[in-house]
Write a protein that holds these residues in place. Structure first.
Motif, PDB file in Angstrom:
ATOM      1  N   ALA A 292       0.765  -1.239   0.149  1.00 27.21           N
ATOM      2  CA  ALA A 292      -0.131   0.118  -0.049  1.00 27.21           C
ATOM      3  C   ALA A 292       0.820   1.344  -0.080  1.00 27.21           C
ATOM      4  CB  ALA A 292      -0.783  -0.044   1.173  1.00 27.21           C
ATOM      5  N   TRP A 293       2.107   1.201   0.241  1.00 25.85           N
ATOM      6  CA  TRP A 293       3.025   2.414   0.463  1.00 25.85           C
ATOM      7  C   TRP A 293       4.035   2.397  -0.590  1.00 25.85           C
ATOM      8  CZ3 TRP A 293       3.102   6.515   3.657  1.00 25.85           C
ATOM      9  CH2 TRP A 293       2.117   6.581   4.562  1.00 25.85           C
ATOM     10  N   THR A 294       3.833   1.464  -1.881  1.00 30.04           N
ATOM     11  CA  THR A 294       4.777   1.498  -2.866  1.00 30.04           C
ATOM     12  C   THR A 294       4.675   2.595  -3.471  1.00 30.04           C
ATOM     13  OG1 THR A 294       4.266  -0.992  -3.232  1.00 30.04           O
ATOM     14  CG2 THR A 294       5.380   0.297  -5.010  1.00 30.04           C
ATOM     15  N   GLY A 295       6.061   3.373  -3.755  1.00 30.03           N
ATOM     16  CA  GLY A 295       6.358   4.673  -4.175  1.00 30.03           C
ATOM     17  C   GLY A 295       6.118   5.651  -3.357  1.00 30.03           C
ATOM     18  N   ARG A 296       5.928   5.588  -1.950  1.00 30.45           N
ATOM     19  CA  ARG A 296       5.551   6.540  -1.048  1.00 30.45           C
ATOM     20  C   ARG A 296       6.469   6.560  -0.125  1.00 30.45           C
ATOM     21  NH1 ARG A 296      -0.424   4.872   0.491  1.00 30.45           N
ATOM     22  NH2 ARG A 296      -0.113   6.914   1.729  1.00 30.45           N
ATOM     23  N   LEU A 297       6.876   5.403   0.473  1.00 33.90           N
ATOM     24  CA  LEU A 297       7.687   5.450   1.615  1.00 33.90           C
ATOM     25  C   LEU A 297       9.124   5.200   0.992  1.00 33.90           C
ATOM     26  CD1 LEU A 297       8.105   5.113   4.675  1.00 33.90           C
ATOM     27  CD2 LEU A 297       8.060   2.590   4.356  1.00 33.90           C
ATOM     28  N   THR A 298       9.947   6.489   1.666  1.00 33.37           N
ATOM     29  CA  THR A 298      11.277   7.002   1.199  1.00 33.37           C
ATOM     30  C   THR A 298      12.345   6.675   2.481  1.00 33.37           C
ATOM     31  OG1 THR A 298      11.003   9.192   1.398  1.00 33.37           O
ATOM     32  CG2 THR A 298      10.434   8.147  -0.855  1.00 33.37           C
ATOM     33  N   PRO A 299      13.545   6.819   2.142  1.00 34.60           N
ATOM     34  CA  PRO A 299      14.644   6.851   3.328  1.00 34.60           C
ATOM     35  C   PRO A 299      14.015   8.202   4.016  1.00 34.60           C
ATOM     36  CG  PRO A 299      15.733   6.229   1.340  1.00 34.60           C
ATOM     37  CD  PRO A 299      14.312   6.451   0.919  1.00 34.60           C
ATOM     38  N   HIS A 300      13.678   9.142   3.380  1.00 38.47           N
ATOM     39  CA  HIS A 300      13.343  10.383   4.319  1.00 38.47           C
ATOM     40  C   HIS A 300      12.196  10.208   5.031  1.00 38.47           C
ATOM     41  CE1 HIS A 300      14.450  14.506   5.196  1.00 38.47           C
ATOM     42  NE2 HIS A 300      13.323  14.887   5.056  1.00 38.47           N
ATOM     43  N   GLY A 301      11.316   9.281   4.512  1.00 35.98           N
ATOM     44  CA  GLY A 301      10.052   9.045   5.107  1.00 35.98           C
ATOM     45  C   GLY A 301      10.252   8.240   6.426  1.00 35.98           C
ATOM     46  N   LEU A 302      11.071   7.336   6.507  1.00 37.85           N
ATOM     47  CA  LEU A 302      11.501   6.764   7.540  1.00 37.85           C
ATOM     48  C   LEU A 302      12.230   7.517   8.567  1.00 37.85           C
ATOM     49  CD1 LEU A 302      12.997   3.397   6.323  1.00 37.85           C
ATOM     50  CD2 LEU A 302      10.693   3.771   7.245  1.00 37.85           C
ATOM     51  N   ARG A 303      12.877   8.613   8.133  1.00 36.37           N
ATOM     52  CA  ARG A 303      13.455   9.647   9.136  1.00 36.37           C
ATOM     53  C   ARG A 303      12.323  10.306   9.894  1.00 36.37           C
ATOM     54  NH1 ARG A 303      17.803  13.100  10.232  1.00 36.37           N
ATOM     55  NH2 ARG A 303      17.298  15.345   9.929  1.00 36.37           N
ATOM     56  N   HIS A 304      11.117  10.722   9.222  1.00 37.88           N
ATOM     57  CA  HIS A 304       9.950  11.231   9.746  1.00 37.88           C
ATOM     58  C   HIS A 304       9.345  10.409  10.651  1.00 37.88           C
ATOM     59  CE1 HIS A 304       9.173  15.039   7.462  1.00 37.88           C
ATOM     60  NE2 HIS A 304      10.098  14.830   6.603  1.00 37.88           N
ATOM     61  N   HIS A 305       9.426   9.215  10.341  1.00 39.03           N
ATOM     62  CA  HIS A 305       8.696   8.123  11.107  1.00 39.03           C
ATOM     63  C   HIS A 305       9.662   7.931  12.413  1.00 39.03           C
ATOM     64  CE1 HIS A 305       7.491   4.367  12.786  1.00 39.03           C
ATOM     65  NE2 HIS A 305       8.608   3.606  12.869  1.00 39.03           N
ATOM     66  N   CYS A 306      10.737   8.096  12.364  1.00 42.85           N
ATOM     67  CA  CYS A 306      11.658   7.989  13.645  1.00 42.85           C
ATOM     68  C   CYS A 306      11.283   9.090  14.626  1.00 42.85           C
ATOM     69  CB  CYS A 306      12.968   8.017  13.383  1.00 42.85           C
ATOM     70  SG  CYS A 306      14.139   8.004  14.724  1.00 42.85           S
ATOM     71  N   ALA A 307      11.179  10.426  13.916  1.00 46.12           N
ATOM     72  CA  ALA A 307      10.731  11.425  14.886  1.00 46.12           C
ATOM     73  C   ALA A 307       9.574  11.396  15.517  1.00 46.12           C
ATOM     74  CB  ALA A 307      11.115  12.540  14.196  1.00 46.12           C
ATOM     75  N   SER A 308       8.558  10.731  14.769  1.00 43.86           N
ATOM     76  CA  SER A 308       7.186  10.777  15.063  1.00 43.86           C
ATOM     77  C   SER A 308       7.269   9.556  16.268  1.00 43.86           C
ATOM     78  CB  SER A 308       6.190  10.352  13.950  1.00 43.86           C
ATOM     79  OG  SER A 308       6.236  11.333  13.345  1.00 43.86           O
ATOM     80  N   ALA A 309       7.902   8.704  16.067  1.00 45.34           N
ATOM     81  CA  ALA A 309       7.698   7.440  16.944  1.00 45.34           C
ATOM     82  C   ALA A 309       8.230   7.685  18.244  1.00 45.34           C
ATOM     83  CB  ALA A 309       8.472   6.248  16.349  1.00 45.34           C
ATOM     84  N   LEU A 310       9.418   8.195  18.163  1.00 45.85           N
ATOM     85  CA  LEU A 310      10.004   8.973  19.452  1.00 45.85           C
ATOM     86  C   LEU A 310       9.235   9.882  20.338  1.00 45.85           C
ATOM     87  CD1 LEU A 310      13.871   8.900  18.339  1.00 45.85           C
ATOM     88  CD2 LEU A 310      12.684   7.280  19.598  1.00 45.85           C
ATOM     89  N   TYR A 311       8.788  10.894  19.719  1.00 48.67           N
ATOM     90  CA  TYR A 311       8.037  11.619  20.245  1.00 48.67           C
ATOM     91  C   TYR A 311       6.554  11.127  20.771  1.00 48.67           C
ATOM     92  CZ  TYR A 311       5.056  15.930  20.910  1.00 48.67           C
ATOM     93  OH  TYR A 311       4.171  17.059  21.276  1.00 48.67           O
ATOM     94  N   ALA A 312       6.219  10.187  20.218  1.00 47.62           N
ATOM     95  CA  ALA A 312       4.988   9.404  20.735  1.00 47.62           C
ATOM     96  C   ALA A 312       5.233   8.743  22.040  1.00 47.62           C
ATOM     97  CB  ALA A 312       4.254   8.487  19.707  1.00 47.62           C
ATOM     98  N   ARG A 313       6.856   8.068  22.323  1.00 50.67           N
ATOM     99  CA  ARG A 313       6.969   7.466  23.352  1.00 50.67           C
ATOM    100  C   ARG A 313       7.338   8.466  24.433  1.00 50.67           C
ATOM    101  NH1 ARG A 313      10.904   3.278  20.225  1.00 50.67           N
ATOM    102  NH2 ARG A 313       9.839   2.371  18.791  1.00 50.67           N
ATOM    103  N   GLY A 314       7.404   9.659  24.058  1.00 48.55           N
ATOM    104  CA  GLY A 314       7.527  10.720  25.383  1.00 48.55           C
ATOM    105  C   GLY A 314       8.960  11.536  25.254  1.00 48.55           C
ATOM    106  N   MET A 315       9.928  11.354  24.133  1.00 48.01           N
ATOM    107  CA  MET A 315      10.991  12.224  23.917  1.00 48.01           C
ATOM    108  C   MET A 315      10.621  13.528  23.735  1.00 48.01           C
ATOM    109  SD  MET A 315      14.257  11.288  21.557  1.00 48.01           S
ATOM    110  CE  MET A 315      14.937  10.050  22.259  1.00 48.01           C
ATOM    111  N   ASP A 316      11.305  14.231  24.336  1.00 50.43           N
ATOM    112  CA  ASP A 316      11.211  15.684  24.032  1.00 50.43           C
ATOM    113  C   ASP A 316      11.619  16.254  22.840  1.00 50.43           C
ATOM    114  OD1 ASP A 316      13.499  17.422  24.462  1.00 50.43           O
ATOM    115  OD2 ASP A 316      13.394  15.903  26.225  1.00 50.43           O
TER     116      ASP A 316
END
Length: 363
Positions: A292-316
């Motif tokens: 479903a994410w073919t052509g949409r998920l890029t290396p930079h998208g995973l960088r965004h995911h990292c930031a979002s996931a860490l923030y959701a876990r409570g990192m400031d």
């Protein structure tokens, strides 16, 4: 990049003759002074050369001295870049910002000299009306939710041992895991060497990112990235079980951390993997396990995911900013993508704190 000899423009005697050649020399000196200031600011040669090229392109388009320019001239130039040249919005934005910086430099440093030499008053041609907005203002890179990313990487990890080409498969998985867990840029990842892994630093070890992205052409911006979020375990697996199988000396500190399968005849080491190979590895994995994410998920998208996931876990946000290597906190905030009920939950928590204060429960 070699700079032209920078002459003094403080002597009006040289320019009392309004010959075209004298005016061209004055323009050249202003551009050379701008380049010299950029060298002093630590900008890279490539960035300075690009800015000089943009300034001269603008002057050629106008066909008259730079001190006679007004906002309407910038209007015509930027419209020409979009409509006639067909340049991308990001290219037009970059050229507009270059012209704005150059003219601000000329106004701040040499307005008096230019008025003495030519009788003209220099104005800023790129103003609040024609200055292009940031091209990413309306572009939101929303990554997949954590559950989808987990599905992708779980399936990818399980498939690596049986891959037809084990070593490239393991390498691509390892690189993508660094983007997912530590938020590294792909350009930072490919330039890591074995010596950049420092397990002796901190509780989890650290990656020395020597070629972090600098702002405004200021060259590499190094940083130390803590091996949190299971990156330490990932590094142990890679260096213990995989890296040594590439055929060169895995104890050589100058060998690339992520090698290709080709060898350098001079050094005997594997050459460094290119970013195209890593992008392709991620794209194939997404196509296979997260279609479903073919052509949409890029290396930079995973960088965004990292930031979002860490923030959701409570990192400031400040800690995430340092991890990602952002100069401005406002940049980091654009990387944070939270669930739709985030505002609702924050509102409920704020109301609860107010209630606790009034009822005495918060003391």
């Amino acid at each position: 990049m070699g700079l032209a000899v920078v002459r003094s423009i403080g002597s009006a005697e040289r320019f009392r003759n309004p010959a075209p050649q004298a005016m061209e020399e004055l323009e050249q000196e202003l551009v050379d002074q701008y380049a010299l200031a950029a060298v002093g600011a630590g900008l890279t040669d490539g960035h300075i050369a690009q800015e000089r090229s943009t300034v001269f392109e603008f002057l050629r388009f106008l066909g008259r001295p730079l001190w006679t320019v007004g906002p309407q001239d910038a209007d015509r130039f930027l419209a020409h870049q979009r409509r006639e040249r067909g340049n991308a919005r990001s290219t037009v934005q970059s050229k507009a910002w270059t012209l704005a910086r150059f003219y601000q430099f000329v106004i701040d440093r040499y307005q008096g000299d230019i008025h003495t030499l030519t009788g003209a008053v220099v104005v800023q041609p790129v103003d609040e009306f024609n200055r292009p907005a940031k091209v990413d203002r309306d572009t939101v890179r929303v990554p997949p939710p954590e559950t989808d990313v987990a599905v992708l990487f779980d399936a990818w990890r399980d498939a690596v041992p049986s891959a037809r080409k084990y070593l490239p498969a393991a390498r691509d998985y390892f690189a993508a895991s660094l983007w997912r867990r530590a938020g590294l840029r792909i350009t930072e990842t490919v330039r890591l060497d074995i010596r950049d892994w420092r397990p002796d630093l901190g509780e989890h070890g650290r990656l020395h990112v020597r070629f972090g992205k600098g702002s405004m052409g200021r060259g590499p911006k190094p940083r130390m990235v803590p091996a949190i979020n299971s990156v330490d375990q990932l590094m142990f697996w890679w260096l213990t079980d995989v890296r040594g199988q590439f055929g060169d000396d895995p104890t050589d500190p100058d060998a690339p951390l992520l090698p290709s399968e080709r060898y350098d005849r001079l050094t005997g080491r594997c050459t460094r993997v290119g970013d195209d190979a890593l992008r392709s590895g991620l794209a194939q994995a997404v196509k296979r396990w997260l279609p479903a994410w073919t052509g949409r998920l890029t290396p930079h998208g995973l960088r965004h995911h990292c930031a979002s996931a860490l923030y959701a876990r409570g990192m400031d946000l400040k800690a995430i900013q340092e991890l990602l290597g952002h100069e401005w906190l406002s940049t980091t905030t654009r990387y944070i993508h939270v669930h739709n009920d985030h505002i609702d939950r924050a509102w409920a928590a704020a109301n609860q704190r107010v209630t606790d204060r009034f009822t005495g429960q918060g003391t």
